[in-house]
Every structure is written in C-alpha cells, then in structure tokens.
Motif scaffolding. Structure first.
Motif, PDB file in Angstrom:
ATOM      1  N   GLN A 130       0.839  -1.195   0.000  1.00 53.51           N
ATOM      2  CA  GLN A 130       0.000   0.000   0.000  1.00 53.51           C
ATOM      3  C   GLN A 130       0.881   1.254   0.000  1.00 53.51           C
ATOM      4  O   GLN A 130       1.926   1.267   0.662  1.00 53.51           O
ATOM      5  CB  GLN A 130      -0.916   0.030   1.232  1.00 53.51           C
ATOM      6  N   PRO A 131       0.502   2.296  -0.729  1.00 52.65           N
ATOM      7  CA  PRO A 131       1.289   3.534  -0.719  1.00 52.65           C
ATOM      8  C   PRO A 131       1.503   4.032   0.711  1.00 52.65           C
ATOM      9  O   PRO A 131       0.605   3.963   1.549  1.00 52.65           O
ATOM     10  CB  PRO A 131       0.422   4.509  -1.527  1.00 52.65           C
ATOM     11  N   GLY A 132       2.706   4.513   0.981  1.00 53.61           N
ATOM     12  CA  GLY A 132       3.031   5.019   2.305  1.00 53.61           C
ATOM     13  C   GLY A 132       3.734   4.013   3.193  1.00 53.61           C
ATOM     14  O   GLY A 132       4.214   4.373   4.279  1.00 53.61           O
ATOM     15  N   GLU A 133       3.832   2.750   2.763  1.00 50.03           N
ATOM     16  CA  GLU A 133       4.506   1.745   3.566  1.00 50.03           C
ATOM     17  C   GLU A 133       6.012   1.772   3.314  1.00 50.03           C
ATOM     18  O   GLU A 133       6.477   2.215   2.267  1.00 50.03           O
ATOM     19  CB  GLU A 133       3.947   0.354   3.252  1.00 50.03           C
ATOM     20  N   GLY A 134       6.759   1.265   4.299  1.00 50.63           N
ATOM     21  CA  GLY A 134       8.201   1.161   4.181  1.00 50.63           C
ATOM     22  C   GLY A 134       8.597  -0.206   3.669  1.00 50.63           C
ATOM     23  O   GLY A 134       7.952  -1.212   3.981  1.00 50.63           O
ATOM     24  N   VAL A 135       9.690  -0.248   2.882  1.00 56.01           N
ATOM     25  CA  VAL A 135      10.133  -1.495   2.251  1.00 56.01           C
ATOM     26  C   VAL A 135      11.620  -1.701   2.497  1.00 56.01           C
ATOM     27  O   VAL A 135      12.414  -0.772   2.319  1.00 56.01           O
ATOM     28  CB  VAL A 135       9.864  -1.467   0.727  1.00 56.01           C
ATOM     29  N   LEU A 136      11.988  -2.905   2.911  1.00 57.88           N
ATOM     30  CA  LEU A 136      13.395  -3.303   2.986  1.00 57.88           C
ATOM     31  C   LEU A 136      13.637  -4.323   1.889  1.00 57.88           C
ATOM     32  O   LEU A 136      12.917  -5.327   1.795  1.00 57.88           O
ATOM     33  CB  LEU A 136      13.732  -3.893   4.358  1.00 57.88           C
ATOM     34  N   ILE A 137      14.650  -4.072   1.063  1.00 55.36           N
ATOM     35  CA  ILE A 137      14.955  -4.951  -0.068  1.00 55.36           C
ATOM     36  C   ILE A 137      16.280  -5.637   0.222  1.00 55.36           C
ATOM     37  O   ILE A 137      17.339  -4.999   0.213  1.00 55.36           O
ATOM     38  CB  ILE A 137      15.028  -4.150  -1.377  1.00 55.36           C
ATOM     39  N   ASN A 138      16.214  -6.930   0.497  1.00 54.53           N
ATOM     40  CA  ASN A 138      17.415  -7.698   0.823  1.00 54.53           C
ATOM     41  C   ASN A 138      17.992  -8.302  -0.451  1.00 54.53           C
ATOM     42  O   ASN A 138      17.428  -9.225  -1.031  1.00 54.53           O
ATOM     43  CB  ASN A 138      17.067  -8.801   1.831  1.00 54.53           C
ATOM     44  N   ARG A 159       9.599   4.812   2.604  1.00 53.48           N
ATOM     45  CA  ARG A 159      10.997   4.597   3.003  1.00 53.48           C
ATOM     46  C   ARG A 159      11.479   3.325   2.333  1.00 53.48           C
ATOM     47  O   ARG A 159      10.768   2.312   2.314  1.00 53.48           O
ATOM     48  CB  ARG A 159      11.063   4.459   4.523  1.00 53.48           C
ATOM     49  N   ILE A 160      12.670   3.363   1.758  1.00 53.19           N
ATOM     50  CA  ILE A 160      13.222   2.203   1.062  1.00 53.19           C
ATOM     51  C   ILE A 160      14.631   1.948   1.580  1.00 53.19           C
ATOM     52  O   ILE A 160      15.506   2.813   1.480  1.00 53.19           O
ATOM     53  CB  ILE A 160      13.252   2.421  -0.463  1.00 53.19           C
ATOM     54  N   ILE A 161      14.841   0.764   2.135  1.00 53.06           N
ATOM     55  CA  ILE A 161      16.148   0.360   2.645  1.00 53.06           C
ATOM     56  C   ILE A 161      16.677  -0.741   1.735  1.00 53.06           C
ATOM     57  O   ILE A 161      15.977  -1.719   1.452  1.00 53.06           O
ATOM     58  CB  ILE A 161      16.054  -0.157   4.086  1.00 53.06           C
ATOM     59  N   ALA A 162      17.904  -0.594   1.267  1.00 53.89           N
ATOM     60  CA  ALA A 162      18.511  -1.553   0.344  1.00 53.89           C
ATOM     61  C   ALA A 162      19.706  -2.220   0.990  1.00 53.89           C
ATOM     62  O   ALA A 162      20.543  -1.544   1.603  1.00 53.89           O
ATOM     63  CB  ALA A 162      18.941  -0.850  -0.943  1.00 53.89           C
ATOM     64  N   ALA A 200      12.288  -0.721  11.909  1.00 52.34           N
ATOM     65  CA  ALA A 200      11.342   0.240  12.480  1.00 52.34           C
ATOM     66  C   ALA A 200      10.736   1.056  11.340  1.00 52.34           C
ATOM     67  O   ALA A 200      11.436   1.732  10.599  1.00 52.34           O
ATOM     68  CB  ALA A 200      12.061   1.159  13.467  1.00 52.34           C
ATOM     69  N   GLY A 201       9.454   0.962  11.180  1.00 52.01           N
ATOM     70  CA  GLY A 201       8.799   1.687  10.094  1.00 52.01           C
ATOM     71  C   GLY A 201       8.753   0.935   8.779  1.00 52.01           C
ATOM     72  O   GLY A 201       8.338   1.494   7.767  1.00 52.01           O
ATOM     73  N   VAL A 202       9.170  -0.341   8.785  1.00 50.32           N
ATOM     74  CA  VAL A 202       9.102  -1.169   7.581  1.00 50.32           C
ATOM     75  C   VAL A 202       7.932  -2.145   7.700  1.00 50.32           C
ATOM     76  O   VAL A 202       7.795  -2.836   8.712  1.00 50.32           O
ATOM     77  CB  VAL A 202      10.425  -1.945   7.370  1.00 50.32           C
ATOM     78  N   GLN A 203       7.108  -2.176   6.672  1.00 53.05           N
ATOM     79  CA  GLN A 203       5.975  -3.109   6.657  1.00 53.05           C
ATOM     80  C   GLN A 203       6.184  -4.278   5.686  1.00 53.05           C
ATOM     81  O   GLN A 203       5.519  -5.312   5.801  1.00 53.05           O
ATOM     82  CB  GLN A 203       4.681  -2.372   6.260  1.00 53.05           C
ATOM     83  N   VAL A 204       7.100  -4.113   4.719  1.00 50.05           N
ATOM     84  CA  VAL A 204       7.315  -5.141   3.701  1.00 50.05           C
ATOM     85  C   VAL A 204       8.810  -5.407   3.544  1.00 50.05           C
ATOM     86  O   VAL A 204       9.605  -4.468   3.424  1.00 50.05           O
ATOM     87  CB  VAL A 204       6.724  -4.720   2.332  1.00 50.05           C
ATOM     88  N   VAL A 205       9.185  -6.682   3.542  1.00 50.62           N
ATOM     89  CA  VAL A 205      10.551  -7.095   3.217  1.00 50.62           C
ATOM     90  C   VAL A 205      10.501  -7.908   1.930  1.00 50.62           C
ATOM     91  O   VAL A 205       9.732  -8.875   1.835  1.00 50.62           O
ATOM     92  CB  VAL A 205      11.187  -7.941   4.341  1.00 50.62           C
ATOM     93  N   LEU A 206      11.287  -7.504   0.945  1.00 53.91           N
ATOM     94  CA  LEU A 206      11.456  -8.289  -0.274  1.00 53.91           C
ATOM     95  C   LEU A 206      12.819  -8.961  -0.199  1.00 53.91           C
ATOM     96  O   LEU A 206      13.845  -8.284  -0.163  1.00 53.91           O
ATOM     97  CB  LEU A 206      11.388  -7.403  -1.523  1.00 53.91           C
ATOM     98  N   ASP A 207      12.832 -10.281  -0.165  1.00 55.07           N
ATOM     99  CA  ASP A 207      14.079 -11.016   0.033  1.00 55.07           C
ATOM    100  C   ASP A 207      14.475 -11.759  -1.232  1.00 55.07           C
ATOM    101  O   ASP A 207      13.804 -12.703  -1.651  1.00 55.07           O
ATOM    102  CB  ASP A 207      13.922 -12.016   1.182  1.00 55.07           C
ATOM    103  N   TYR A 208      15.595 -11.324  -1.832  1.00 55.17           N
ATOM    104  CA  TYR A 208      16.121 -11.958  -3.035  1.00 55.17           C
ATOM    105  C   TYR A 208      17.303 -12.882  -2.742  1.00 55.17           C
ATOM    106  O   TYR A 208      17.899 -13.420  -3.677  1.00 55.17           O
ATOM    107  CB  TYR A 208      16.559 -10.890  -4.042  1.00 55.17           C
ATOM    108  N   LEU A 209      17.638 -13.075  -1.464  1.00 59.29           N
ATOM    109  CA  LEU A 209      18.854 -13.802  -1.112  1.00 59.29           C
ATOM    110  C   LEU A 209      18.611 -15.076  -0.330  1.00 59.29           C
ATOM    111  O   LEU A 209      19.253 -16.082  -0.568  1.00 59.29           O
ATOM    112  CB  LEU A 209      19.793 -12.894  -0.294  1.00 59.29           C
ATOM    113  N   TRP A 210      17.719 -15.032   0.667  1.00 60.99           N
ATOM    114  CA  TRP A 210      17.550 -16.100   1.642  1.00 60.99           C
ATOM    115  C   TRP A 210      18.892 -16.310   2.343  1.00 60.99           C
ATOM    116  O   TRP A 210      19.697 -15.393   2.441  1.00 60.99           O
ATOM    117  CB  TRP A 210      17.016 -17.363   0.973  1.00 60.99           C
TER     118      TRP A 210
END
Length: 318
Positions: A130-138, A159-162, A200-210
C-alpha cells in the motif's frame, strides 16, 4: 526451425534444428524477437527448479518478445512445453500476451519480464503493498533488486532500505530511490543491530537472497511477548542465491509480527502475473527502469550460457 534445445540437464542448451510448434485452440504461434536468460531460466534448464520440465529434449525460456501473424508485437509468457522462447518460433496462449508500445525495445522488453515478476508481482500480488509503507529490499544490488527500488518508489513507498554485498553498487542506489543502505559485509552483531534499527517503520521485506542475511532479518524482527503485539511485517521470499535453507526457530514466528510468504511461479497465478506485468509495461513511459542488456545471437547459446555475469542481462536474438 532453429532453437536452443536442452538435451541433457548437465550440459548447456545446444543450437539445433527442430520441429516448429502448431497452435491449438486459444493459442498463437509467435515469431520470437528476443528471449532473456534469467536465473529462473538457467535453473529450469539444468533441472534444479521446481517448475523444470522433466521430459527431454525441450526448448528453454519461459517468456520473451515476439510478433504474431498480424504483425502485432507482444510480450509473452507461460509457454506450452516442450516449446520455449529461445527459438525462432514459439507457441503461447493468447491470454498470456501483453501488447507492447513502439517505445519499448525488443531486448529490453524481454529482459524486464523476469525481474518484473520478482518486483511488481511480489509487491502487488503477494505483499499487497500500500502507498506510504516502508520497504526493505534484501539483495538490492542485482537486476531484480535495483528494479524493486524503483518500483517501490513508483508505487509510493515512504521509506526504502537496500541491502547488498557490493558496497560500490550500494553507494549508487540512492539515485534509484533508496533512502538507506545496509552493507552485508559487516560482523553479524553489527548487521543484526542495523536490521533491528532498519525494520522500524518497515511493513514489507522483499528477500532476493535467503540464507544468512534472511535469517538475521527474521531474528531482528523477533519480539518479547509484547501485550500490544509486534508490528506486522510481510516478509516476501523471492530468490535464494545465498542458500536454499535457513534455520527458523518456531518462537521467532510466535513472538513477532512476521507474515512469511513466497512469490514466484505457483504462488502467483497466471492472472496475477499478467496484471502485474501489464502495470509494469504501462509504467515504462514514466520510469526508466535500470537494466542493462547484452543482445546475443541465439546461434551462440551454448557458449553464452556459461559466460561470467557482468551485470548485464543476456538476451538471445533468434
């Protein structure tokens, strides 16, 4: 026709003469313009992927760009075995095609398909982003990870964390839309602290590594029985280049707000994939997605299959 053929799982495909496909009801034969070599296609061709064809020989490639009998150029996917996209001709259900505009290059269109599934499909089809959510991309330094940054930004991430191991590439991800980066090249305790702070503030994690980094992210999300409940985190598992297995203590899931799902062929329906990729191709007029391609004649498939990864997506041109 000429096509790449997987004759043995332990060897690269070979350029061979083979019989052309004939369309069944609801299908169409396409003249293939471009077919990309992704990690998915490689693992299907060596028999290690859960979606691999079991009967040999077959033509690899699960998507591409082609032209139908009327001259309409389309992106296509989900082909009927033993036919794949790495051939002069292929066959596909009419419902599994997306018309392409003139501004999309053949090779680029083919190259964007697989990372599009791994980003648009994961965010929209599995994470219900959803718009406004934070994402961490592993694992954000690869082709799919870079596109994930751009897609998350386009869809309205706050917010986007890479993360990644290539510090030189990490330093460049701010241009694509990353707000923060976390290097995986640091001691485990330091990395765990970085993940705890980052979540903190992240609602979604996209994991490309495991593998080890995914274990630490999940460990960082563990709670201590808070009466208020821990924040929900939708952890979407997409790729496993760091390992196919992790240690996952039962109490980690019970103590946290982690909701663990996968995204890929099977967990996404063909209709969800079609919807996600249709949105991706529509967005190309607004966003220049970061992807470098290396067009290679299909006749060189056996040699090119084993080339060292140089950051460009190999795209075979029949």
């Amino acid at each position: 026709m000429r096509a790449a053929l997987v004759e043995e799982f332990r060897f690269p495909p070979r350029y061979r003469e083979t019989s052309p496909p004939v369309a069944n009801d609801g299908e169409m034969v396409l003249q293939v313009r471009a077919a990309a070599l992704s990690n998915l296609v490689r693992s299907q061709a060596n028999g290690s992927h859960y979606s691999s064809v079991t009967k040999l020989p077959f033509t690899p490639g699960n998507d591409g760009v082609g032209v139908d009998a009327d001259g309409t150029r389309v992106y296509f996917f989900s082909l009927r075995p033993p036919f794949g996209s790495m051939a002069e001709l292929s066959v596909v259900s009419r419902s599994m095609t997306i018309p392409l505009g003139p501004d999309i290059d053949d090779a680029v269109g083919a190259a964007l398909g697989n990372p599009g599934l791994a980003t648009w499909g994961a965010l929209l089809g599995r994470a219900n982003f959803q718009p406004g959510e934070g994402v961490l991309i592993n694992g954000a330094t690869g082709i799919a990870g870079k596109q994930a940054i751009q897609v998350a930004k386009y869809l309205g991430a706050s917010r986007i964390i890479a993360t990644g191991r290539d510090d030189q590439v990490l330093a460049q991800l701010g241009v694509l839309g990353a707000n923060e980066t976390i290097s995986l090249r640091q001691p485990e305790e330091n990395l765990l602290r970085s993940f705890r702070s980052g979540l903190a503030g992240v609602q979604v994690v996209l994991d490309y590594l495991w593998g080890p980094s995914a274990e630490l992210i999940l460990k960082a999300a563990a709670g201590h029985g808070s009466p208020q409940g821990e924040p929900r985190i939708r952890f979407v598992q997409i790729g496993s280049i760091s390992g196919n297995a992790i240690t996952l203590p039962a109490q980690l899931l019970r103590s946290s707000g982690v909701e663990l799902v996968g995204s890929g062929l099977g967990s996404l329906s063909a209709e969800q994939i079609l919807q996600s990729l249709t949105k991706m191709f529509a967005a190309i007029t607004k966003v220049h997605f970061a992807i470098d391609v290396n067009p290679v004649p299909l006749a060189e498939v056996e040699e090119a299959w084993t080339w060292k990864d140089d950051g460009r997506r190999i795209v075979f041109i029949p």
